[in-house]
Write an enzyme that holds these catalytic residues in place. Structure first.
Site: not given
Ligand SMILES: Nc1ncnc2c1ncn2[C@@H]1O[C@H](COP(=O)(O)OP(=O)(O)O)[C@@H](O)[C@H]1O
Ligand SMILES: [Mg+2]
Lengths: 232, 736, 79, 79
Positions: B49, B94-96, B530
């Site tokens: 990450h 994202s916070h998947n 991004g």
């Protein structure tokens, strides 16, 4: 006319209402909630929409006890005008300026959509530019707008003509479908006994320009401004 | 000498997600065995990450520059110049995984994180969007996840006070075990008042702002090890809880502080909290950082250095202040009821030094933590090419009218009103185009300019052909902005893929990136920010490759725009762009014929640009007010959406010979738009298009209360709407 | 010193939230629930060790803020 | 049969509500409050008179809806 818009931590529609007031011709000053006095010559106090104190505990509960609210109460007691929109309505109920309470919406969800309101009377400082029974197209955006009061209060509100707006369809008919948050008697807004305090869930301040949705909200701000002689 | 209280075992290294060779690299770098705090720090800095170790070399191929780009990737968010001294600052993230574990809080903190990225740079957020993918509707978890995620996005954004104006929702079994929750935020700042993360000056105070630090989000595996949880009687959840109220205060306090001139550098504490924010500020400024953790405001007792450095508590910021301005800054933060503490200073040692309770807990070379992170050129294989499907070979299992009715009420194509009505999309009074159209339009301050915003990607295309799918995602975002009259300026991307350690999914990543890069170059649509989210898979089953594209465009005069709704009867409907009836990977093939195969439609980028520029010119000249691009479901679905939005029917009479009707109506050829105009103007437009070689044909005329397809197949607009609006609320109520 | 304050809706006050939860439980297949009313609890840490002082603080907290006494009842238990 | 379900946040989970209430009590001049954490109570009316059956219903209600067991604990008391 001079308006004071009270800003609480977590208010977020103060800019929207300042814009609407200015467009209608009011002078506007923002007032921080910790102030103990209103600006000199304030004609109208506005409690704006938002999530004061995160709407934690109960909507409007913490803000209803802010320092500035004592000044607002005094202003109202003198007969001064007070307008509470959305969170502002919740604050008015929590601070005892209006009866009843706003509970969770019937579907337990936040809802944001366009909504017609029926104007119940047009002989107040807030609605003189509308026609009685007119259906106006505004919007709502709230999670707790389900107006609830005990039977006695409800009876009094109805009996004394203190209901300002009801959720309606485009023709001004009061229908179950139009009352999406489940409010008692489809109540969208109410007046205080002396008709100088108005609390309402919908957002007339977001419907003041044809580019952004429409102009049906303008009437309310223009009514207020026309209630006062123009400043020289 | 630095004390080592905890023996660093291979198991501990593994629990921290470091491969043996990565650990060795770290030991060589510092010349000794690390402390547990140092191990925590490097695990945070060198994970996928933060370090982009698998993606970095491929990201380099993306175009990131244009005359209007002020700041490309590498800061908290991208910045573009939109004229009049204003900049638009935006990013998607994202916070998947957190959303799968706890949908409400996971989604809420995702929104919180991206808003923070934007206001960290000095921008006031003016709009938010969200890109969501869930598992198949019949999966037992899907309803719960949809409900929680949507409530969480609304719960945070509504309270914070930003309109959520657009997004995308889709369902596919490939997301059963791994949903996607990508949030995008867009803000405005003056071009001369943009703030960056780079620290300057030696001996300047480093201050901690916002909420207190708790044990939120500290990596589960490490928490389970005995050393850390002997004090806790229950297994501590690692879920972060969002506090939108605190974030709103943080926004106001930060913007006020920035105005005061006290801020040298600022970085929000996002993933890896204090660690990555501090390292980034120092490394970017070629400075060392020294922190005294005794000063960090903590919510819980007995927090260790390790925990403080890894906590992901939300609503926190780190700043470097001008010396002597601390008092003034503190007063602003206290007015807003937020914590403020000077917790360290910049140094000239280029070391990252952490002190706690009189001991040095970490002493690391600051630049190397970032620069020397591992970089991998992982093996990848190209996805096998799929055959092009001849439209004549696809039999229609039902009439076109039946197929259309089925599609408008299908999970992916139905109205997403149930979702966006839970978002305050009107607050701030600038939403000129609400959700439901091609792109949202938000007015900039009091006008006359506006921004057009959209999020797009077609994952099934990306899987069938990563390169074409990558191109298509960018082209569709560009097209959606164009369709409302916007000039597309730049994108942010959120690259959601499966494990990079599997050559097939790495191949998808590489292919999509190439396609994205090619489209961005051809369309003058650079990438300015991004996020990469890899390892989206469960039990070896990867998600569909899903590079979500968030596009931003500019309207010079926001009053001159177009929307999808038919506005009057008797208008000519013109199709711009060429149609071959491309059924491969189409929604028709999947949802009507039950086939998921074939090559996806290719995107001719030169055509795309010419068609789009032509349509935009028509809108900007005021000739055209009704435009819709053709995407999923082709011409037929676009027509239905135009009719439903305007409550006006249409009759389609013309269609080309030699093409099966269903291929003509439902084919997903790219680069196409439908417009509706006054019949007088129509002739001029067709002439103009002909003169510049742009395919344009009249398909029919608006009017009546039904949509009539060729062969006199009529469906009433009311029936279409009923199907379109019903599916999602019925499904969520347990009825569908 | 620790205390728990429980705030519940007065009898007769409508509870839309409770009603919705009731409905949701039914549709989730949870059987045998005839009614639900939702309230709040506050777990409060007090600075004092003096019971009388604690009681006074808690009463003030309830009356001034924690409960809307128009529609809610409250109960204080000191641990 | 009646029951009360109490749902509280697990230790260590941030409680923004409690935090805001704590601050508000301070500014209202309520002294001596060192910490507040907010939870929920559900007063539940059960159809059955059978304790075991009631317990099963309540457990199902908690696990499926009333408590978010990722971040909350719950406790059931049958009157
Ligand atoms: N999660 C969401 N939040 C807000 N708006 C949404 C969401 N999902 C879909 N919408 C809105 O619904 C409309 C249709 O979405 P979509 O079918 O993806 O449009 P398009 O094909 O033009 O990209 C868009 O205006 C979009 O912004
Ligand atoms: Mg579109």
């Amino acid at each position: 006319m001079k308006s004071a818009v009270i800003v609480f931590p977590g208010s977020n529609r103060e800019g929207d209402v300042v814009r609407a007031l200015k467009m209608a011709g009011s002078q506007v000053e923002k007032v921080w909630h910790a102030e103990t006095e209103l600006p000199k010559g304030t004609d109208l106090v506005v409690l704006p929409g938002g999530f004061s104190y995160g709407d934690y505990l109960r909507c409007g509960a913490i803000a209803g006890r802010a320092a500035a609210m004592d000044a607002v109460r005094a202003h109202a007691a003198r007969g001064g005008l007070v307008l509470g929109i959305c969170n502002g309505f919740q604050i008015l109920c929590e601070s005892g300026l209006l009866p009843g309470i706003l509970m969770r919406n019937a579907n337990l969800k936040f809802i944001c959509h366009r909504q017609f309101l029926r104007v119940e009377r047009n002989d107040t400082a807030f609605t003189r530019n509308y026609a009685k029974g007119q259906a106006i197209d505004v919007c709502v955006a709230h999670g707790e707008g389900n107006y609830t009061a005990d039977e006695e209060t409800l009876k009094r509100l109805e009996g004394e003509g203190l209901v300002a707006f009801r959720y309606a369809d485009a023709q001004g008919h009061i229908t179950q479908d139009a009352n999406r948050n489940g409010s008692m008697n489809s109540i969208a807004g109410i007046y205080s006994e002396k008709l100088n305090v108005l609390g309402m869930m919908p957002h007339p301040e977001n419907l003041v320009e044809s580019l952004v949705g429409g102009t049906d909200g303008r009437g309310l701000f223009e009514s207020l401004v026309s209630s006062f002689p123009k400043a020289a | 000498m630095i004390r080592n209280d905890v023996a660093i075992t291979p198991e501990l290294v593994k629990e921290h997600g470091l491969k043996p060779d990565e650990y060795e690299r770290f030991v060589n770098l510092i010349g000794r065995e690390p402390t547990i705090t140092e191990l925590g720090i490097v695990s945070a800095m060198w994970n996928e990450h933060c370090s982009y170790k698998s993606s970095r070399i491929h990201l380099r191929g993306l175009p990131t520059k244009a005359p209007w780009v002020i700041q490309g990737p590498g800061e908290n968010a991208g910045v573009i110049d939109i004229g009049d001294g204003l900049a638009c600052i935006f990013k998607m993230e994202s916070h998947n995984h957190p959303s799968f574990i706890e949908p409400y809080q996971g989604a809420a903190t995702g929104v919180g994180g991206i808003l923070r990225d934007v206001f960290t740079m000095g921008a006031r957020p003016i709009a938010a969007l969200n890109f969501l993918r869930f598992g198949e509707p019949s999966h037992p978890k899907t309803r719960h996840l949809v409900s929680g995620v949507v409530a969480g996005i609304g719960g945070y954004g509504n309270s914070f006070g930003v309109p959520t104006v657009g997004g995308s929702v889709g369902f596919d079994k490939r997301y059963n075990g791994n949903i996607l929750v990508n949030a995008m935020a867009v803000g405005l700042a003056r071009t001369d008042e943009i703030f960056y993360a780079k620290a300057t000056g030696v001996g300047n105070p480093i201050v901690y702002l916002g909420s207190k630090t708790g044990r939120d989000g500290i990596h589960g595996a490490t928490m389970a090890s005995a050393e850390f949880d002997e004090s806790s009687e229950e297994k501590r959840p690692t879920v972060q809880v969002g506090d939108p109220f605190a974030e709103k205060l943080l926004l106001e306090a930060c913007l006020e502080l920035m105005k005061s001139g006290a801020v040298i550098a600022i970085q929000d504490m996002g993933a890896a909290g204090l660690t990555s924010s501090a390292v980034e500020m120092g490394a970017k400024g070629n400075l060392g950082i020294e922190l005294d953790l005794d000063k960090v405001p903590c919510r819980e007792e007995g927090m260790t250095a390790y925990e403080m450095m890894l906590s992901e508590s939300q609503e926190r910021m780190l700043m470097v202040l001008k010396p002597g301005m601390e008092r003034q800054a503190e007063a602003i933060f206290h007015k807003w009821g937020l914590d403020f503490a000077v917790i360290g200073k910049t140094t000239d040692t280029l070391r990252f030094v952490i002190k706690h309770q009189g001991e040095v807990k970490a002493d690391l070379p600051i630049k190397e933590l970032g620069d020397e992170a591992p970089v991998y050129d992982r093996p990848w294989v190209e996805s096998p090419k799929q055959p092009v499907i001849d439209p004549a070979s696809v039999k229609a299992p039902m009439s076109e009218a039946e197929a259309l009715l089925k599609l408008v009420g299908s999970p992916d194509q139905c109205s997403k009103r149930w979702v966006w009505e839970q978002y305050d999309h009107l607050i701030l009074g600038n939403t000129v185009q609400v959700p439901g159209g091609d792109a949202a339009i938000v007015r900039i301050e009091d006008g006359p300019k506006g921004l057009a915003l959209t999020t797009d990607v077609t994952p099934r295309y990306c899987e069938a052909d990563p390169f074409e799918g990558g191109k298509q995602a960018v082209a569709e975002a560009w097209r959606n902005i164009t369709a409302v009259g916007g000039l597309p300026l730049a994108i942010t991307d959120n690259l959601n893929f499966a494990s990079p350690e599997r050559p097939e999914s790495m191949g998808q990543f590489v292919g999509c990136l190439k396609g994205i890069g090619e489209a961005c170059r051809a369309l003058d649509f650079p990438v300015v920010s991004g996020n990469v989210s890899l390892y989206n898979e469960t039990n070896g089953q990867g998600i569909l490759p899903t590079p979500a594209i968030g596009g931003v465009g500019l309207l010079d005069d926001v009053t001159v725009n177009a929307s999808i709704a038919f506005k009057a009867e008797g208008e000519a409907i013109i199709l711009i762009g060429a149609t071959q009836g491309w059924l491969g990977q189409s929604i028709y093939l999947r949802d009507v014929c039950g086939r998921e195969d074939g090559a996806p439609p290719p995107v001719d980028l030169a055509q795309e640009k010419r068609n789009g520029d032509f349509v935009r010119q028509l809108i900007r000249s005021g000739q055209v007010k009704t435009v819709h691009d053709c995407s999923d479901g082709g011409i037929a679905l676009a027509l239905a959406e135009m009719a439903m939005a305007g409550n006006v029917g249409a009759e389609i009479t013309a269609y080309p010979d030699g093409l099966p009707l269903h291929a003509f109506l439902f084919g997903e050829d790219q680069g196409r738009y439908l417009i509706a105009v006054d019949e007088d103007v129509a002739a001029d437009i067709l002439y103009e298009a002909g003169a510049v070689g742009i395919p344009a044909v009249t398909l029919g005329i608006t009017g009546g209360d039904s949509l009539i397809l060729p062969g006199r197949q009529a469906i009433s607009v009311r029936q279409l709407k009923a199907a379109h609006e019903a599916w999602l609320p019925d499904y969520m109520a347990g009825k569908a | 010193m620790k205390a728990r304050v429980t705030v519940t809706l007065k009898n007769g006050v409508l509870d839309p939230q409770g009603k919705a939860i009731e409905g949701a439980l039914k549709s989730l297949g949870v059987e045998g629930i005839a009614g639900v009313r939702q309230g709040k609890v506050f777990d409060i840490e007090l600075e004092t060790a003096d019971r009388a002082q604690a009681e006074a603080s808690l009463k003030a907290a309830c009356e001034k803020l924690l409960a809307n006494t128009v529609i809610e009842n409250y109960r204080v238990e000191i641990a």
